[in-house]
Design an enzyme around this catalytic site. Structure first.
Site, PDB file in Angstrom:
ATOM      1  N   GLY A 156       0.870  -1.168   0.000  1.00  0.00           N
ATOM      2  CA  GLY A 156       0.000   0.000   0.000  1.00  0.00           C
ATOM      3  C   GLY A 156       0.910   1.222   0.000  1.00  0.00           C
ATOM      4  O   GLY A 156       1.873   1.292   0.795  1.00  0.00           O
ATOM      5  N   ALA A 157       0.615   2.174  -0.886  1.00  0.00           N
ATOM      6  CA  ALA A 157       1.565   3.261  -1.146  1.00  0.00           C
ATOM      7  C   ALA A 157       2.042   4.012   0.109  1.00  0.00           C
ATOM      8  O   ALA A 157       3.252   4.131   0.337  1.00  0.00           O
ATOM      9  CB  ALA A 157       0.960   4.213  -2.174  1.00  0.00           C
ATOM     10  N   ARG A 179      10.188  -1.413  -5.196  1.00  0.00           N
ATOM     11  CA  ARG A 179       8.957  -1.416  -6.012  1.00  0.00           C
ATOM     12  C   ARG A 179       8.899  -0.078  -6.780  1.00  0.00           C
ATOM     13  O   ARG A 179       9.186   0.972  -6.196  1.00  0.00           O
ATOM     14  CB  ARG A 179       7.701  -1.578  -5.140  1.00  0.00           C
ATOM     15  CG  ARG A 179       7.617  -2.933  -4.456  1.00  0.00           C
ATOM     16  CD  ARG A 179       6.259  -3.140  -3.806  1.00  0.00           C
ATOM     17  NE  ARG A 179       5.244  -3.500  -4.785  1.00  0.00           N
ATOM     18  CZ  ARG A 179       3.942  -3.600  -4.502  1.00  0.00           C
ATOM     19  NH1 ARG A 179       3.511  -3.345  -3.288  1.00  0.00           N
ATOM     20  NH2 ARG A 179       3.069  -3.953  -5.433  1.00  0.00           N
ATOM     21  N   ASP A 196      -1.603   4.630  -6.219  1.00  0.00           N
ATOM     22  CA  ASP A 196      -0.158   4.561  -6.019  1.00  0.00           C
ATOM     23  C   ASP A 196       0.544   5.779  -6.579  1.00  0.00           C
ATOM     24  O   ASP A 196       1.648   6.110  -6.174  1.00  0.00           O
ATOM     25  CB  ASP A 196       0.404   3.290  -6.667  1.00  0.00           C
ATOM     26  CG  ASP A 196       0.001   2.095  -5.828  1.00  0.00           C
ATOM     27  OD1 ASP A 196      -1.133   1.611  -6.002  1.00  0.00           O
ATOM     28  OD2 ASP A 196       0.799   1.684  -4.966  1.00  0.00           O
ATOM     29  N   ASN A 248      -3.356   2.578 -10.041  1.00  0.00           N
ATOM     30  CA  ASN A 248      -3.772   1.821  -8.854  1.00  0.00           C
ATOM     31  C   ASN A 248      -3.745   0.343  -9.222  1.00  0.00           C
ATOM     32  O   ASN A 248      -3.445  -0.029 -10.360  1.00  0.00           O
ATOM     33  CB  ASN A 248      -5.153   2.272  -8.371  1.00  0.00           C
ATOM     34  CG  ASN A 248      -5.476   1.711  -6.988  1.00  0.00           C
ATOM     35  OD1 ASN A 248      -4.659   1.799  -6.078  1.00  0.00           O
ATOM     36  ND2 ASN A 248      -6.641   1.111  -6.823  1.00  0.00           N
ATOM     37  N   LYS A 249      -4.069  -0.494  -8.260  1.00  0.00           N
ATOM     38  CA  LYS A 249      -4.014  -1.945  -8.449  1.00  0.00           C
ATOM     39  C   LYS A 249      -4.675  -2.389  -9.744  1.00  0.00           C
ATOM     40  O   LYS A 249      -5.721  -1.881 -10.120  1.00  0.00           O
ATOM     41  CB  LYS A 249      -4.699  -2.612  -7.250  1.00  0.00           C
ATOM     42  CG  LYS A 249      -4.754  -4.128  -7.255  1.00  0.00           C
ATOM     43  CD  LYS A 249      -3.411  -4.780  -7.453  1.00  0.00           C
ATOM     44  CE  LYS A 249      -2.387  -4.373  -6.419  1.00  0.00           C
ATOM     45  NZ  LYS A 249      -0.993  -4.748  -6.793  1.00  0.00           N
TER      46      LYS A 249
HETATM   47  O1  MRU Z   1       0.431  -4.152  -4.573  1.00  0.00           O
HETATM   48  P1  MRU Z   1      -0.153  -3.406  -3.417  1.00  0.00           P
HETATM   49  O2  MRU Z   1      -0.938  -4.270  -2.491  1.00  0.00           O
HETATM   50  O3  MRU Z   1       0.881  -2.564  -2.702  1.00  0.00           O
HETATM   51  O4  MRU Z   1      -1.178  -2.390  -4.089  1.00  0.00           O
HETATM   52  C1  MRU Z   1      -1.849  -1.469  -3.276  1.00  0.00           C
HETATM   53  C2  MRU Z   1      -2.803  -0.601  -4.016  1.00  0.00           C
HETATM   54  O5  MRU Z   1      -2.956  -0.688  -5.212  1.00  0.00           O
HETATM   55  C3  MRU Z   1      -3.489   0.465  -3.214  1.00  0.00           C
HETATM   56  O6  MRU Z   1      -4.759   0.708  -3.724  1.00  0.00           O
HETATM   57  C4  MRU Z   1      -2.675   1.752  -3.263  1.00  0.00           C
HETATM   58  O7  MRU Z   1      -1.348   1.522  -2.903  1.00  0.00           O
HETATM   59  C5  MRU Z   1      -3.232   2.806  -2.371  1.00  0.00           C
HETATM   60  S1  MRU Z   1      -3.010   2.419  -0.665  1.00  0.00           S
HETATM   61  C6  MRU Z   1      -3.706   3.651   0.258  1.00  0.00           C
END
Ligand code: MRU
Length: 371
Positions: free
Chosen positions: A54-55, A96, A252, A262-263
């Site tokens: 998560g960012a 990452r 992100d 985003n994801k």
């Molecule tokens: O691969 P991840 O689990 O780090 O991906 C997370 C996301 O895509 C979240 O939606 C994003 O980081 C925002 S977290 C507040």
């Protein structure tokens, strides 16, 4: 009325010789286990394999990583320590590529160190102490930012008259587990619940690593907020039955024109929301906004190992050696985004202008020290 306080995703325990404590999110939802990290390489690995993810949480973790990298340094002067800090930041930056919060936090640590290293009467131990204090301060700031996003977001939520409660759909996990404690996309849900409103969340399962079912469902369940897990390919059906009042996702990285990374799968959800006339909100702390990238096609998208898809969670589900494409994120063009929910309020199109104005009001400041 809910008075739930979410678990702490990341915190510092002990004195300067202590450790960064994270929840190992790869073990959820079956085990809630903490890891006490004392080495930069362990922090790098934890970010890489999504023990902490998560960012915003990645940014804070990286900041602690910088401190851990130099804590035992034998550098005799701050110039030497500065070199080691830069080296640690370069190393952590390889963990990452997509979440800009990682680079935001690393830059912040480097700038803080560079500024203080110029002071003649500041020694190596003091500079190390400043690094720990800065990383720790990011946790309090993140909590304040998330609470503010929650308040602004909750004010946007309205119930469709057909529904018993406010129905939100979210993708991946942008909850407390993705930040220090309160989340971005889920913060409006927590605040609405605190206000005594009835909220129900549809959590997209989020293939391939299941952040929606493993993490979002877990944390909402802990909070006593009703949650229904659906597989990613069910969103259209749920929306078509007019059961969704709003989509809220995290991000992100937001480019200067409002495009949002985003994801993986978020873009598809945004297209569906537009088709069904459902507002599509992105909860975005200012630390996730990257004004250096003009548009979303410039955002680096992480590609992850094929076996997350073909052999996820220990079971082979595709032939050995089949070709796989596994991007971890996608980019939703700004035209699909109803509004960005930031700690400074709601931002709407034209994003080129509105983002510019919010970010310049911020005066380039990323923290209260103007770093
Ligand atoms: O691969 P991840 O689990 O780090 O991906 C997370 C996301 O895509 C979240 O939606 C994003 O980081 C925002 S977290 C507040």
């Amino acid at each position: 009325m809910s008075n739930h306080t979410p678990v702490k995703t990341i915190e510092w325990v002990g004195d300067a010789g202590g450790s960064a404590r994270i929840i190992d999110q790869t073990l959820l939802p079956t085990a809630l286990r903490y890891l006490d990290i004392v080495e930069v390489s362990t922090m790098w690995e934890a970010i890489k394999v999504l023990r902490v993810r998560g960012a915003p949480a990645i940014g804070i973790a990286a900041a602690f990583g910088v401190y851990l990298a130099v804590r035992d340094s034998t550098a005799q002067d701050t110039a030497k320590l500065l070199g080691e800090i830069d080296e640690a930041a370069s190393f952590l930056a390889t963990s990452r590529p997509t979440a800009v919060n990682l680079f935001w936090a690393l830059k912040r640590m480097q700038k803080l160190a560079a500024r203080h290293a110029k002071l003649v009467d500041l020694g190596v131990p003091e500079l190390k102490a400043l690094l720990l204090a800065e990383a720790t301060a990011m946790i309090d700031e993140d909590n304040a930012v998330c609470r503010s996003i929650g308040a602004h977001g909750a004010a946007l939520l309205a119930k469709n008259s057909l529904n018993e409660s406010i129905n939100i759909l979210t993708h991946c996990n942008a909850g407390g587990l993705a930040t220090a404690q309160w989340g971005t996309a889920l913060a409006p849900v927590y605040v609405a619940a605190e206000q005594g409103r009835t909220v129900h969340v549809f959590a997209d399962e989020t293939r391939p690593l299941l952040q929606g079912s493993r993490l979002t469902a877990w944390e909402l369940h802990q909070a006593g907020i009703p949650v229904t897990v659906i597989t990613d390919n069910m969103a259209a059906t749920v929306m078509s039955k007019r059961r969704i009042d709003a989509v809220i996702v995290g991000t992100d990285r937001v480019a200067a024109n409002g495009d949002v990374a985003n994801k993986i799968g978020t873009f598809g959800v945004a297209i569906l929301a537009k088709e069904f006339g459902i507002p599509f909100y992105v909860a975005a702390p200012l630390s996730s906004i990257d004004m250096e990238l003009a548009s979303g096609d410039l955002i680096p998208i992480e590609e992850r190992k094929p076996d997350e898809i073909t052999n996820g969670f220990g079971r082979r589900t595709a032939p050995i050696d089949v070709q796989v494409f596994n991007p971890a994120f996608d980019v939703t063009p700004h035209r699909y985004i109803t509004a960005l929910i930031t700690e400074k309020g709601i931002i709407r199109a034209p994003y080129n202008e509105t983002l510019q104005s919010v970010m310049s009001e911020q005066g380039g400041k990323v923290n209260e020290h103007g770093e």
